[in-house]
Design a protein around this motif. Structure first.
Motif, PDB file in Angstrom:
ATOM      1  N   HIS A  58       0.904  -1.279   0.125  1.00 24.61           N
ATOM      2  CA  HIS A  58       0.033   0.301  -0.165  1.00 24.61           C
ATOM      3  C   HIS A  58       0.735   1.209  -0.073  1.00 24.61           C
ATOM      4  O   HIS A  58       1.699   1.495   0.956  1.00 24.61           O
ATOM      5  N   LEU A  59       0.826   1.915  -0.947  1.00 23.06           N
ATOM      6  CA  LEU A  59       1.689   3.149  -1.284  1.00 23.06           C
ATOM      7  C   LEU A  59       1.591   4.372  -0.138  1.00 23.06           C
ATOM      8  O   LEU A  59       2.334   5.001   0.213  1.00 23.06           O
ATOM      9  N   GLU A  60       0.333   4.369   0.389  1.00 19.13           N
ATOM     10  CA  GLU A  60       0.190   5.223   1.484  1.00 19.13           C
ATOM     11  C   GLU A  60       0.990   4.908   2.946  1.00 19.13           C
ATOM     12  O   GLU A  60       1.440   5.849   3.694  1.00 19.13           O
ATOM     13  N   MET A  61       1.145   3.749   2.927  1.00 18.27           N
ATOM     14  CA  MET A  61       2.111   3.051   3.927  1.00 18.27           C
ATOM     15  C   MET A  61       3.518   3.176   3.783  1.00 18.27           C
ATOM     16  O   MET A  61       4.271   2.835   4.747  1.00 18.27           O
ATOM     17  N   HIS A  62       3.970   3.398   2.782  1.00 20.06           N
ATOM     18  CA  HIS A  62       5.530   3.289   2.180  1.00 20.06           C
ATOM     19  C   HIS A  62       6.037   4.478   3.124  1.00 20.06           C
ATOM     20  O   HIS A  62       7.183   4.319   3.470  1.00 20.06           O
ATOM     21  N   TRP A  63       5.308   5.497   3.362  1.00 22.21           N
ATOM     22  CA  TRP A  63       5.639   6.765   4.140  1.00 22.21           C
ATOM     23  C   TRP A  63       6.193   6.260   5.609  1.00 22.21           C
ATOM     24  O   TRP A  63       7.230   6.446   6.042  1.00 22.21           O
ATOM     25  N   TRP A  64       5.245   5.324   6.245  1.00 20.40           N
ATOM     26  CA  TRP A  64       5.396   5.069   7.660  1.00 20.40           C
ATOM     27  C   TRP A  64       6.548   4.017   7.707  1.00 20.40           C
ATOM     28  O   TRP A  64       7.334   3.777   8.701  1.00 20.40           O
ATOM     29  N   HIS A  65       6.751   3.023   6.553  1.00 16.88           N
ATOM     30  CA  HIS A  65       7.686   1.980   6.612  1.00 16.88           C
ATOM     31  C   HIS A  65       9.057   2.690   6.411  1.00 16.88           C
ATOM     32  O   HIS A  65      10.120   2.116   7.228  1.00 16.88           O
ATOM     33  N   GLU A  66       9.450   3.620   5.900  1.00 20.31           N
ATOM     34  CA  GLU A  66      10.666   4.037   5.253  1.00 20.31           C
ATOM     35  C   GLU A  66      11.320   5.202   5.257  1.00 20.31           C
ATOM     36  O   GLU A  66      12.498   5.440   5.144  1.00 20.31           O
ATOM     37  N   VAL A  67      10.417   6.290   5.680  1.00 23.09           N
ATOM     38  CA  VAL A  67      10.952   7.714   6.177  1.00 23.09           C
ATOM     39  C   VAL A  67      12.066   7.666   6.999  1.00 23.09           C
ATOM     40  O   VAL A  67      12.980   8.271   7.137  1.00 23.09           O
ATOM     41  N   GLN A  68      11.861   6.587   8.061  1.00 16.74           N
ATOM     42  CA  GLN A  68      12.793   6.775   9.223  1.00 16.74           C
ATOM     43  C   GLN A  68      14.259   6.310   8.661  1.00 16.74           C
ATOM     44  O   GLN A  68      15.225   6.731   9.340  1.00 16.74           O
ATOM     45  N   PHE A  69      14.387   5.514   7.740  1.00 16.70           N
ATOM     46  CA  PHE A  69      15.838   5.252   7.106  1.00 16.70           C
ATOM     47  C   PHE A  69      16.614   6.686   6.763  1.00 16.70           C
ATOM     48  O   PHE A  69      17.724   6.647   7.167  1.00 16.70           O
ATOM     49  N   ALA A  70      15.862   7.469   6.332  1.00 16.20           N
ATOM     50  CA  ALA A  70      16.624   8.952   6.045  1.00 16.20           C
ATOM     51  C   ALA A  70      17.005   9.643   7.569  1.00 16.20           C
ATOM     52  O   ALA A  70      17.790  10.086   7.393  1.00 16.20           O
ATOM     53  N   LEU A  71      16.197   9.541   8.442  1.00 12.28           N
ATOM     54  CA  LEU A  71      16.383  10.088   9.783  1.00 12.28           C
ATOM     55  C   LEU A  71      17.603   9.461  10.425  1.00 12.28           C
ATOM     56  O   LEU A  71      18.283  10.096  11.395  1.00 12.28           O
ATOM     57  N   TRP A  72      17.405   7.997  10.454  1.00 15.52           N
ATOM     58  CA  TRP A  72      18.533   7.225  11.218  1.00 15.52           C
ATOM     59  C   TRP A  72      19.951   7.092  10.360  1.00 15.52           C
ATOM     60  O   TRP A  72      20.640   6.079  10.503  1.00 15.52           O
ATOM     61  N   ASN A  73      20.212   7.946   9.389  1.00 15.68           N
ATOM     62  CA  ASN A  73      21.527   7.717   8.433  1.00 15.68           C
ATOM     63  C   ASN A  73      21.688   6.631   7.734  1.00 15.68           C
ATOM     64  O   ASN A  73      22.785   6.046   7.852  1.00 15.68           O
ATOM     65  N   ARG A  74      20.532   6.336   7.381  1.00  9.79           N
ATOM     66  CA  ARG A  74      20.558   4.993   6.399  1.00  9.79           C
ATOM     67  C   ARG A  74      19.702   5.348   5.033  1.00  9.79           C
ATOM     68  O   ARG A  74      18.927   4.569   4.720  1.00  9.79           O
ATOM     69  N   ILE A  75      20.039   6.463   4.476  1.00 11.28           N
ATOM     70  CA  ILE A  75      19.374   6.826   3.292  1.00 11.28           C
ATOM     71  C   ILE A  75      19.413   5.818   2.200  1.00 11.28           C
ATOM     72  O   ILE A  75      18.537   5.888   1.355  1.00 11.28           O
ATOM     73  N   ASP A  76      20.696   5.157   2.336  1.00  3.89           N
ATOM     74  CA  ASP A  76      20.717   4.079   1.045  1.00  3.89           C
ATOM     75  C   ASP A  76      19.608   2.941   1.123  1.00  3.89           C
ATOM     76  O   ASP A  76      18.918   2.351   0.148  1.00  3.89           O
ATOM     77  N   LEU A  77      19.136   2.781   2.208  1.00  7.95           N
ATOM     78  CA  LEU A  77      17.875   1.753   2.542  1.00  7.95           C
ATOM     79  C   LEU A  77      16.614   2.325   1.886  1.00  7.95           C
ATOM     80  O   LEU A  77      15.580   1.830   1.455  1.00  7.95           O
ATOM     81  N   LEU A  78      16.175   3.691   1.888  1.00  8.59           N
ATOM     82  CA  LEU A  78      15.242   4.154   1.580  1.00  8.59           C
ATOM     83  C   LEU A  78      15.441   4.406  -0.238  1.00  8.59           C
ATOM     84  O   LEU A  78      14.191   4.137  -0.807  1.00  8.59           O
ATOM     85  N   GLU A  79      16.469   4.832  -0.468  1.00  8.45           N
ATOM     86  CA  GLU A  79      16.648   5.007  -1.982  1.00  8.45           C
ATOM     87  C   GLU A  79      16.468   3.434  -2.786  1.00  8.45           C
ATOM     88  O   GLU A  79      16.096   3.613  -3.890  1.00  8.45           O
ATOM     89  N   LYS A  80      16.793   2.356  -2.121  1.00  6.99           N
ATOM     90  CA  LYS A  80      16.467   1.033  -2.684  1.00  6.99           C
ATOM     91  C   LYS A  80      14.930   0.835  -3.293  1.00  6.99           C
ATOM     92  O   LYS A  80      15.020   0.432  -4.416  1.00  6.99           O
ATOM     93  N   SER A  81      13.976   1.365  -2.512  1.00  7.75           N
ATOM     94  CA  SER A  81      12.634   1.217  -3.019  1.00  7.75           C
ATOM     95  C   SER A  81      12.256   2.308  -3.546  1.00  7.75           C
ATOM     96  O   SER A  81      11.241   2.400  -4.504  1.00  7.75           O
ATOM     97  N   MET A  82      12.739   3.368  -3.645  1.00  5.91           N
ATOM     98  CA  MET A  82      12.547   4.733  -4.358  1.00  5.91           C
ATOM     99  C   MET A  82      12.625   4.451  -5.871  1.00  5.91           C
ATOM    100  O   MET A  82      11.674   5.081  -6.550  1.00  5.91           O
ATOM    101  N   ASN A  83      13.612   3.911  -6.230  1.00  5.65           N
ATOM    102  CA  ASN A  83      13.758   3.315  -7.695  1.00  5.65           C
ATOM    103  C   ASN A  83      12.628   2.860  -8.391  1.00  5.65           C
ATOM    104  O   ASN A  83      12.458   3.228  -9.399  1.00  5.65           O
TER     105      ASN A  83
END
Length: 722
Positions: free
Chosen positions: A388-413
Motif C-alpha cells: 500500500h503506497l500510502e503506508m510506504h511513508w511509515w515504513h521507510e521515512v525513518q531510514f533517512a532520519l537514522w542515517n541509512r538513506i541508502d535503504l530508502l533509496e532502494k525502494s525509491m527506484n
C-alpha cells in the motif's frame, strides 16, 4: 568569600596546584562521560530476543531486506501448522510473485464506474464489485499477482518409539535472536537429547544457512524436510496452498555430491532451489516433498538453501554466511543512528528503547528492499502480499532520519520503474502527470477497491522521499528523481479543482481522506491532504529552480489559492462537510490524521498552531482508541513534539492500547487478523528520531522529550526532520 579564600580556609592542608589538578581531572572526566560514544554493542545486545516456550506469536526471522525466513521455536519451520494463527512461518523474496490463470482476461475497465466530481466532471474509478464479470474481475485483479511462499524447511524428528515429535515434546526451550550477528540460536531437548540449531540469512543472496548439532543425527532420528506449495490467493494468510499438487511441478535438475538443484514451476512463475550440505542423502518422499538425511557419522550437520530467480550456481555455505552476516549487522548497528535510554529514570524508557532497537532490526530485514514493503513485510501475506503506497511513508521515512538513506533509496527506484503506469492512470481519469497507485504490485498495477481507489494522500509521498534524498545527496537525487517529482506535481495541480464562486482550488469528491470513515461522494477539503498538497507542490517548485527551470505558474496558482483549512470552534475539522465532527462520536474514530498536518508535515501557510493545539488536545481527551492503528501513536507524538508538549508525546507513543502492543519479537500487534504491522515499527523510529534530533528551524536538544530529568536521552547520527 572568594573561591580561593574558601579553599584556603576549609582545606589548608591541600596545596593549590594539587587542588586544581584534581578539579581539572574531575572536569575532564565529566566531559568525557558526556561525550563518550554510545556503546552500540551493549545497547543492541541488551535487547536480544529470548524465547523459552512455544509462543506462536513469538516467531523469529532472519533476512536482508530482499528475503526473509521465519522460524518457530524448533529453529526451522517444523511446526508451521501450529503457527498459522500466530505469526506464521514465511519464506518470501521480493521477486517471488505468482498469478493463478484466469478463465477470462480482465482489466480495470471491467470494474470501472464513473463518479461525478467538481465542475461537472465524470471520472472513472476502479472499485470492487460482487456479481457478474465485474465481480470476477474484482476478485482476480485484487488477488493476482500475489506473493509466493517459496517453501517450508523444517525438521523430522522421531522419538524412541518411532512417533514423530510434536510441539509439546520440545523441552528446556531456550531460543535467542542475537541482533548483533543476525543469528537465531535454538536449543531444546527431545527425550533428554539436546538439539542446537544456529541459523543465519545470507546478507546479499536469498538464502539461509544452518548448523544442527545433536546426538539424534547419529541415531538417525533427525532429518530436514522440504515442502513446496502452490500459491494461494488469500487476503491474510501464510501464502501457501498444499492442496493443489497437480497445479505445479518440482523437479531435481542437478544432483551431485552434497549439492542439489530443484526447479519449481507454477504456471508462468519459475524459480530454483539450490541445497548445499555436508555428506547426506536426498530423497523424494512425496509429491513436492523431500528429505535431507545427514550422514550418521556426524554429530553436527551444516547446510544452506538458496532460492533463485534464475538457475545459477551459488557458492553458499554455513561458515561464510555466518561471517558475512556478522559483518553486515555490525556495520548496520555501528554506522547508522543510535538512541540510548539507559540514563533515563522514567519506568517506560526501557520498553521504549526495546521497541526502538527491535524495530530497527525488523524494518531492516522486512522492508529495506527494492519494493515498497507490504504491511506484514516478508513474513506472511496481507492484502494478498501487495503493498500500500500510502503506508510506504511509515515504513521507510525513518531510514533517512537514522542515517541509512541508502535503504530508502532502494525502494525509491521503483517509482521510476512504474512511472508510465501511474501516468496511464492519470490519463485514464482525465488528469495530467502521474497518479500513484494505492494497493499495487511490482509491476505498478492498480487493485480495485471501494476505499483505496479514492485515497489521495499517497500522491505527495514520492516528492517527500525525493526531498529527503536531496537533503543528503543533492546532485544524485536531482538526476534520478526529477521526473517523478514533476509528474507527481503535475497530477496534484491538475487534480485540484478551481471554484469560480470562492476563487479557491479544492480537493473535492470523490475522495476518501486518510481518516477512511468518510463517504467518497460527500468528502471535500480534508485538512491533512490540503496541507500535504501545499507542502509538496512548494517542494516541487524548488526542484524546478534547482534544475534550472522557471517556476510553474499553474502549480503556483494552486499553491496560492488552495482552499483554507476547514475550522469550527477553534478546531480543525476532518473535512469541510463535517461541522459536528467533535460533537458526534461517530467521527471520533479511525486515524486522527488531522493532527498530521502539523506533525508529519512542517507548518504550512495558513495553518494556525493554536487551532492545531486545540484540535490535538480535543483528540487526546476523547477518541475511540481501539479503532486506531499502529502508526497513529507515533503520528500523535510527532504533533505533540512540534507543539512543545513533550509529556504528551511520550504518552501518545506509549499509549496502553491493543494496537500499540509490541510482542516479544518486536512486532506491532494489531488484532487476530493482522498479527504484525510494520508501519507501526517504522513510525516509532520516525517519531523518536524527530523527538531527539528535532526538525528544520528547531535548535533545541531532545525537543520531544520531557525536561524533568527523567528522560536523559543520548543519541548519535540522527538527521533532522523536515
Amino acid at each position: 568569600m572568594t573561591f580561593f579564600k574558601y579553599y584556603d580556609d576549609v582545606v589548608p592542608f591541600m596545596n593549590r596546584p594539587l587542588l586544581f589538578s584534581i578539579l581539572f581531572l574531575m572536569f575532564i572526566s565529566c566531559v568525557e562521560n558526556q561525550d563518550k560514544p554510545i556503546d552500540r554493542f551493549a545497547l543492541v545486545s541488551r535487547h536480544n530476543v529470548r524465547v523459552t516456550s512455544a509462543d506462536t506469536l513469538g516467531s523469529l526471522s532472519v533476512g536482508n531486506g530482499e528475503f526473509a525466513f521465519t522460524v518457530d521455536v524448533s529453529g526451522l519451520q517444523t511446526f508451521y501448522k501450529e503457527y498459522e494463527n500466530g505469526i506464521s512461518l514465511g519464506t518470501q523474496a521480493q521477486w517471488a510473485w505468482h498469478s493463478i490463470p484466469a478463465e477470462e482476461k480482465y482489466s480495470l475497465n471491467d470494474v470501472a464506474e464513473e463518479y461525478a466530481s467538481c465542475n461537472d466532471l465524470q471520472v472513472p474509478y476502479a472499485i470492487q464489485h460482487n456479481d457478474g464479470k465485474a465481480g470476477r474481475a474484482t476478485d482476480w485483479l485484487r488477488a493476482n499477482p500475489h506473493r509466493l511462499h517459496l517453501g517450508l524447511i523444517g525438521l523430522v524428528i522421531t522419538k524412541e518409539n518411532g512417533d514423530s515429535v510434536k510441539l509439546d515434546d520440545l523441552q528446556n526451550i531456550d531460543q535467542t535472536l542475537d541482533l548483533w550477528k543476525g543469528k537465531i540460536e535454538s536449543n531444546y531437548t527431545i527425550e533428554g537429547n539436546p538439539v542446537k540449531i544456529e541459523l543465519y540469512a545470507h546478507p546479499r543472496n536469498d538464502a539461509i544457512a544452518a548448523r544442527i548439532t545433536s546426538p539424534l543425527i547419529a541415531k538417525d532420528r533427525l532429518r530436514i524436510f522440504f515442502k513446496f506449495p502452490y500459491g494461494k490467493a488469500c487476503h491474510v494468510c501464510p501464502g501457501y496452498d498444499f492442496d493443489q499438487p497437480g497445479k505445479h511441478q518440482t523437479e531435481i535438475v542437478n544432483q551431485s555430491d552434497n549439492n542439489i538443484t530443484l526447479s519449481r514451476t507454477l504456471d508462468t512463475t519459475k524459480y530454483y532451489v539450490q541445497i548445499n550440505s555436508d555428506p547426506s542423502t536426498f530423497k523424494n518422499v512425496a509429491s513436492h516433498q523431500y528429505h535431507l538425511i545427514p550422514s550418521r557419522e556426524r554429530s553436527s550437520f551444516e547446510f544452506s538453501v538458496a532460492f533463485l530467480k534464475e538457475d545459477s550456481k551459488q557458492e553458499i555455505d554455513f561458515t561464510t554466511t555466518q561471517k558475512q552476516s556478522g559483518e553486515m549487522w555490525e556495520k548496520f548497528w555501528t554506522e547508522g543512528g543510535a538512541m540510548d535510554f539507559s540514563a533515563c529514570t522514567d519506568p517506560r524508557a526501557r520498553e521504549l528503547e526495546r521497541r526502538i532497537v527491535l524495530s530497527q532490526y525488523l524494518t531492516r530485514i522486512q522492508g529495506a528492499g527494492s519494493l515498497p514493503p507490504q504491511e506484514t513485510g516478508l513474513t506472511f501475506n496481507s492484502w494478498y502480499g501487495k503493498f500500500h503506497l500510502e503506508m510506504h511513508w511509515w515504513h521507510e521515512v525513518q531510514f533517512a532520519l537514522w542515517n541509512r538513506i541508502d535503504l530508502l533509496e532502494k525502494s525509491m527506484n521503483w517509482y521510476n520503474e512504474v512511472l508510465q503506469k501511474a501516468k496511464e492512470t492519470a490519463q485514464w481519469q482525465g488528469y495530467k502527470g502521474a497518479r500513484w497507485q494505492k494497493m499495487t504490485d511490482p509491476y505498478g498495477n492498480e487493485s480495485p477497491s471501494g476505499v483505496g481507489a479514492f485515497l489521495i494522500w499517497q500522491q505527495p509521498h514520492p516528492i517527500y522521499y525525493a526531498e529527503l534524498l536531496y537533503r543528503q545527496n543533492p546532485e544524485l537525487a536531482l538526476q534520478k528523481y526529477k521526473d517523478v517529482v514533476f509528474e507527481t506535481a503535475a497530477f496534484m495541480a491538475s487534480y485540484a479543482h478551481y471554484s469560480a464562486t470562492d476563487k479557491h482550488y479544492h480537493l473535492c469528491h470523490p475522495l476518501i481522506p486518510a481518516q477512511e470513515i468518510f463517504h467518497p461522494n460527500e468528502t471535500n477539503d480534508p485538512p491533512f491532504e490540503l496541507a500535504y498538497w501545499r507542502y509538496a507542490l512548494t517542494v516541487a517548485q524548488k526542484w524546478r529552480q534547482r534544475s534550472g527551470l522557471p517556476i510553474n505558474e499553474e502549480w503556483q496558482n494552486v499553491i496560492d489559492h488552495l482552499a483554507p483549512y476547514p475550522v469550527k470552534d477553534h478546531l480543525y475539522l476532518p473535512t469541510s462537510g463535517t461541522p459536528d465532527a467533535y460533537i458526534d462520536d461517530q467521527f471520533r474514530r479511525d486515524h486522527p490524521v488531522v493532527t498530521g498536518a502539523y506533525g508529519m508535515l512542517p507548518l504550512t501557510d495558513n495553518m494556525d498552531t493554536s487551532v492545531i493545539a486545540n484540535t490535538f488536545d480535543e483528540i487526546m481527551n476523547k477518541w475511540d482508541w481501539p479503532s486506531t492503528w499502529g502508526w497513529d501513536y507515533p503520528m500523535l507524538a510527532m504533533t505533540a513534539a512540534r507543539l512543545g508538549k513533550p509529556d504528551k508525546a511520550i504518552d501518545a507513543l506509549l499509549m496502553d492500547v491493543q494496537k500499540n502492543t509490541y510482542l516479544v519479537n518486536g512486532h506491532n500487534y494489531q488484532d487476530k487478523r493482522l498479527r504484525i504491522y510494520l508501519p507501526g515499527n517504522g513510525g516509532i523510529l520516525t517519531a523518536v528520531a524527530m523527538m531527539a534530533a528535532g526538525w528544520d528551524g528547531c535548535n533545541q536538544k531532545n525537543p520531544g522529550f520531557p525536561k524533568d530529568g527523567t528522560w536523559n536521552v543520548r543519541w548519535e547520527k540522527l538527521e533532522k526532520f523536515p
